[in-house]
Enzyme design. Structure first.
Site, mmCIF file in Angstrom:
data_model
loop_
_atom_site.group_PDB
_atom_site.id
_atom_site.type_symbol
_atom_site.label_atom_id
_atom_site.label_comp_id
_atom_site.label_asym_id
_atom_site.label_seq_id
_atom_site.Cartn_x
_atom_site.Cartn_y
_atom_site.Cartn_z
ATOM 1 N N GLU A 237 20.352 56.693 -32.068
ATOM 2 C CA GLU A 237 21.409 56.706 -31.435
ATOM 3 C C GLU A 237 22.841 56.826 -32.176
ATOM 4 O O GLU A 237 23.074 55.464 -32.529
ATOM 5 C CB GLU A 237 21.374 56.368 -29.752
ATOM 6 C CG GLU A 237 22.212 57.315 -29.197
ATOM 7 C CD GLU A 237 22.225 56.185 -27.780
ATOM 8 O OE1 GLU A 237 20.990 55.760 -27.180
ATOM 9 O OE2 GLU A 237 23.462 57.149 -27.147
ATOM 10 N N SER B 263 32.435 53.767 -23.635
ATOM 11 C CA SER B 263 32.585 54.337 -24.934
ATOM 12 C C SER B 263 31.941 55.911 -24.751
ATOM 13 O O SER B 263 31.534 56.771 -25.171
ATOM 14 C CB SER B 263 31.346 53.988 -26.562
ATOM 15 O OG SER B 263 30.353 54.076 -25.464
ATOM 16 N N HIS C 86 31.063 47.560 -25.744
ATOM 17 C CA HIS C 86 31.112 46.786 -24.311
ATOM 18 C C HIS C 86 30.316 44.923 -24.016
ATOM 19 O O HIS C 86 30.203 44.443 -23.561
ATOM 20 C CB HIS C 86 29.552 47.454 -24.287
ATOM 21 C CG HIS C 86 28.960 48.358 -23.941
ATOM 22 N ND1 HIS C 86 27.960 48.943 -24.005
ATOM 23 C CD2 HIS C 86 29.732 49.533 -24.064
ATOM 24 C CE1 HIS C 86 27.525 50.559 -24.255
ATOM 25 N NE2 HIS C 86 29.299 51.424 -23.706
ATOM 26 N N HIS D 103 21.859 55.956 -18.214
ATOM 27 C CA HIS D 103 23.160 55.732 -17.674
ATOM 28 C C HIS D 103 23.775 55.780 -18.153
ATOM 29 O O HIS D 103 24.637 56.030 -19.367
ATOM 30 C CB HIS D 103 22.555 54.258 -17.286
ATOM 31 C CG HIS D 103 22.441 53.133 -18.082
ATOM 32 N ND1 HIS D 103 22.330 52.074 -18.304
ATOM 33 C CD2 HIS D 103 21.803 52.968 -19.904
ATOM 34 C CE1 HIS D 103 22.622 51.330 -19.806
ATOM 35 N NE2 HIS D 103 22.427 52.238 -20.386
ATOM 36 N N LYS E 92 17.054 55.170 -20.739
ATOM 37 C CA LYS E 92 17.723 54.465 -21.059
ATOM 38 C C LYS E 92 18.474 53.891 -20.054
ATOM 39 O O LYS E 92 19.885 54.338 -19.222
ATOM 40 C CB LYS E 92 18.683 54.740 -22.388
ATOM 41 C CG LYS E 92 19.505 54.488 -23.195
ATOM 42 C CD LYS E 92 20.755 54.366 -23.764
ATOM 43 C CE LYS E 92 20.972 53.306 -24.758
ATOM 44 N NZ LYS E 92 21.937 54.320 -25.927
ATOM 45 N N ASP F 218 21.870 51.602 -31.177
ATOM 46 C CA ASP F 218 22.931 52.578 -30.726
ATOM 47 C C ASP F 218 24.396 52.962 -31.137
ATOM 48 O O ASP F 218 24.899 51.167 -31.102
ATOM 49 C CB ASP F 218 23.223 52.710 -29.266
ATOM 50 C CG ASP F 218 24.246 53.934 -29.079
ATOM 51 O OD1 ASP F 218 24.849 54.845 -29.280
ATOM 52 O OD2 ASP F 218 23.920 53.722 -27.520
ATOM 53 N N ASP G 115 23.711 60.819 -28.870
ATOM 54 C CA ASP G 115 24.915 60.636 -27.192
ATOM 55 C C ASP G 115 26.225 61.363 -27.658
ATOM 56 O O ASP G 115 26.794 62.757 -26.733
ATOM 57 C CB ASP G 115 24.903 59.546 -27.148
ATOM 58 C CG ASP G 115 25.340 59.271 -26.020
ATOM 59 O OD1 ASP G 115 25.210 60.041 -25.027
ATOM 60 O OD2 ASP G 115 26.221 57.821 -26.016
ATOM 61 N N GLU H 267 26.621 46.202 -19.628
ATOM 62 C CA GLU H 267 25.042 46.347 -19.940
ATOM 63 C C GLU H 267 24.311 45.210 -19.714
ATOM 64 O O GLU H 267 22.895 45.865 -19.573
ATOM 65 C CB GLU H 267 24.007 47.262 -20.592
ATOM 66 C CG GLU H 267 25.333 49.047 -21.034
ATOM 67 C CD GLU H 267 24.466 49.309 -21.395
ATOM 68 O OE1 GLU H 267 23.723 49.773 -22.131
ATOM 69 O OE2 GLU H 267 25.973 51.060 -21.402
ATOM 70 N N LYS I 83 23.268 62.640 -20.421
ATOM 71 C CA LYS I 83 23.915 61.348 -18.935
ATOM 72 C C LYS I 83 24.278 62.952 -17.701
ATOM 73 O O LYS I 83 25.833 63.498 -18.665
ATOM 74 C CB LYS I 83 24.696 60.675 -19.893
ATOM 75 C CG LYS I 83 24.725 59.885 -20.295
ATOM 76 C CD LYS I 83 26.362 59.123 -21.760
ATOM 77 C CE LYS I 83 25.791 58.017 -22.327
ATOM 78 N NZ LYS I 83 26.421 57.406 -22.851
ATOM 79 N N GLU J 4 24.312 48.935 -29.651
ATOM 80 C CA GLU J 4 23.108 48.260 -28.536
ATOM 81 C C GLU J 4 22.345 48.146 -29.364
ATOM 82 O O GLU J 4 22.246 49.002 -30.324
ATOM 83 C CB GLU J 4 22.797 48.848 -27.636
ATOM 84 C CG GLU J 4 24.029 48.998 -26.844
ATOM 85 C CD GLU J 4 23.898 50.914 -25.573
ATOM 86 O OE1 GLU J 4 22.772 51.144 -26.096
ATOM 87 O OE2 GLU J 4 24.572 51.349 -25.574
HETATM 88 P P1 PGA Z 1 28.735 54.294 -21.968
HETATM 89 O O1 PGA Z 1 28.697 53.843 -23.230
HETATM 90 O O2 PGA Z 1 28.294 54.318 -21.551
HETATM 91 O O3 PGA Z 1 30.366 53.199 -21.941
HETATM 92 O O4 PGA Z 1 29.755 55.326 -22.309
HETATM 93 C C1 PGA Z 1 26.650 54.335 -23.891
HETATM 94 C C2 PGA Z 1 26.195 54.819 -24.601
HETATM 95 O O5 PGA Z 1 26.789 54.869 -25.751
HETATM 96 O O6 PGA Z 1 24.986 55.011 -24.934
HETATM 97 ZN ZN ZN Z 2 25.643 56.233 -27.084
#
Ligand code: PGA
Ligand code: ZN
Length: 420
Positions: free
Chosen positions: A285, A46, A151, A364, A387, A240, A311, A204, A336, A161
């Site tokens: 999130e 995503s 995911h 991650h 995370k 999330d 994010d 994940e 990230k 999530e």
């Molecule tokens: P992604 O998602 O690593 O698939 O972009 C993780 C997140 O949205 O936190």
């Molecule tokens: Zn996210």
């Protein structure tokens, strides 16, 4: 700090390796006079539209070709301990604002490999090299236990999530145990509500079930309270939403395909606010799509002291964060490093976030490699939260590293959050 020639890059190599989804990614290794560093880039599913472009047109092979032609010749001879210089050189050879020429995956692989090579040249753990004497906090792990969205391979929970985190764990070991116990106890509860549940997991390692958000949060809340009582540690609950994945720009609604419901932005705000109250959420999130700073700001005000974290909203980008600070759009930010392509840029975003009281969540990606550096980056940046999932080798690589870091750091203290 330059290391008296010990960190001069003498050789630079790159290769194709596989990530946890079985997709190709880039690994870079740098040899210095006195050390060595290697890093392989993770990948998102995503992905925020404002992220660095992961690969050039032509994919991994084109990135490797450009490495040989442009990147390696530039890096060899540089000092790996000059992180800023290395990162500037990467931007210079790329020449675009978002790494669309060499690819953000190549850039971050070089950038973190350089940091690891510098640390190794000086005989320091990476977290110490990045954070100096101030790096003494072990972040609390924020772990994905039940999920869906982009995911999951099949239609499942619309929210990407459901996350849990220990609020007052006494050690990294206890913290990991709390999350692992919650994850382990969920299948029995899920099976009672979803008879089709067969133990499937997301990218994940979170359980995949056909549940509504309320059903899912209800059972995770129960299990958190149960595990918290048994292990003597309060357990926080969060989500999330990854709402950009639900947003339909043409009809201006969030489409919850699993539940068969559409929500306007106002309905989305009321829905999320309701979830925070009903399930005592402490972390939310991306509750809105990546351009909706205003709804973020409204929610942040409404649900205090719950963390509202950006994010896709910020994509670790300092300019996007600056706008978020002005508009009071959140009080936490996902970091990230591969979203911006260099450690220096990630660090600059962290600095701005901290100076404005934002909580840092080092994170991650859903497609990860076995590399453990993320744990060091989180400690080095003094992030209160990391995370990085709960189970799966590529997640455990980072989590177990927290235990090792804590062991080697007599002044370490476990981060505690939101207890007052
Ligand atoms: P992604 O998602 O690593 O698939 O972009 C993780 C997140 O949205 O936190
Ligand atoms: Zn996210």
């Amino acid at each position: 700090m330059l290391l008296d020639g010990l960190a001069v890059i003498e050789a630079a190599r790159a290769r194709k390796v596989f990530d946890s989804r079985g997709s190709l990614t880039i690994e870079v290794e740098l040899e210095t006079t006195g050390g060595y560093g290697r890093y392989s880039a993770p990948a998102g599913a995503s992905v925020g539209v404002h992220e660095a472009v992961a690969f050039p047109r032509g994919g991994v092979d084109e990135a490797l070709r450009l490495f040989e032609e442009l990147v390696a010749p530039k890096l060899v001879g540089m000092d790996a301990s000059d992180q800023k210089g290395v990162d500037e050189a990467l931007k210079e050879v790329d020449g675009t604002p978002n790494f669309s020429r060499i690819g953000g995956s190549m850039a971050i692989a070089c950038s973190i490999a350089a940091a690891k090579a510098a640390a190794s040249s000086l005989g320091l753990p990476l977290y110490r090299w990045l954070g100096g004497a101030l790096a003494t906090t072990i972040p609390a792990p924020l772990g994905n236990v039940l999920g869906g969205g982009k995911h999951a391979a099949a239609k499942a929970l619309d929210i990407q999530e459901i996350l849990v985190f220990p609020l007052n764990a006494s050690s990294a070991h206890v913290a990991l145990r709390v999350n692992a116990e919650v994850h382990r106890r969920l299948p029995k509860r899920i099976a009672k509500l979803d008879p089709t549940f067969s133990g499937g997991k997301t990218d994940e390692g979170a359980w995949v079930a056909k549940l509504s958000a309320e059903q899912a949060l209800g059972i995770v809340r129960e299990v958190c309270d149960e595990v918290g009582d048994e292990l003597g540690c309060k357990v926080g609950l969060g989500i999330d939403v990854a709402a950009s994945s639900l947003w339909d720009e043409s009809s201006k609604v969030y489409r919850y395909a699993g539940e068969g419901v559409n929500r306007t932005p106002d309905e989305q705000l009321a829905f999320i606010e309701g979830l925070v109250k009903d399930f005592r959420l402490l972390y939310v999130e991306d509750p809105f799509h990546e351009e909706d700073y205003d709804s973020f700001a409204k929610l942040t005000k409404l649900v205090k002291p719950c963390l509202v974290c950006g994010d896709d909203l910020f994509t670790t980008n300092v300019e996007r964060l600056r706008r978020g600070v002005e508009l009071k759009a959140a009080n936490a930010i996902i970091i990230k490093p591969n979203q911006v392509g260099t450690l220096t840029d990630a660090f600059n975003t962290v600095s701005l976030a901290k100076s404005n009281g934002f909580i840092i969540v080092v994170s991650h990606r859903s497609g990860e490699t076995e590399d453990e550096a993320l744990a060091h980056i989180a400690v080095g940046f003094s992030a209160p939260l990391i995370k990085t999932g709960v189970v799966g080798g590529e997640r455990i690589a980072k989590l177990n590293e927290l235990i090792r870091i804590e062991e080697g750091l007599p002044s370490a203290s476990m981060s505690t959050l939101l207890l007052d």
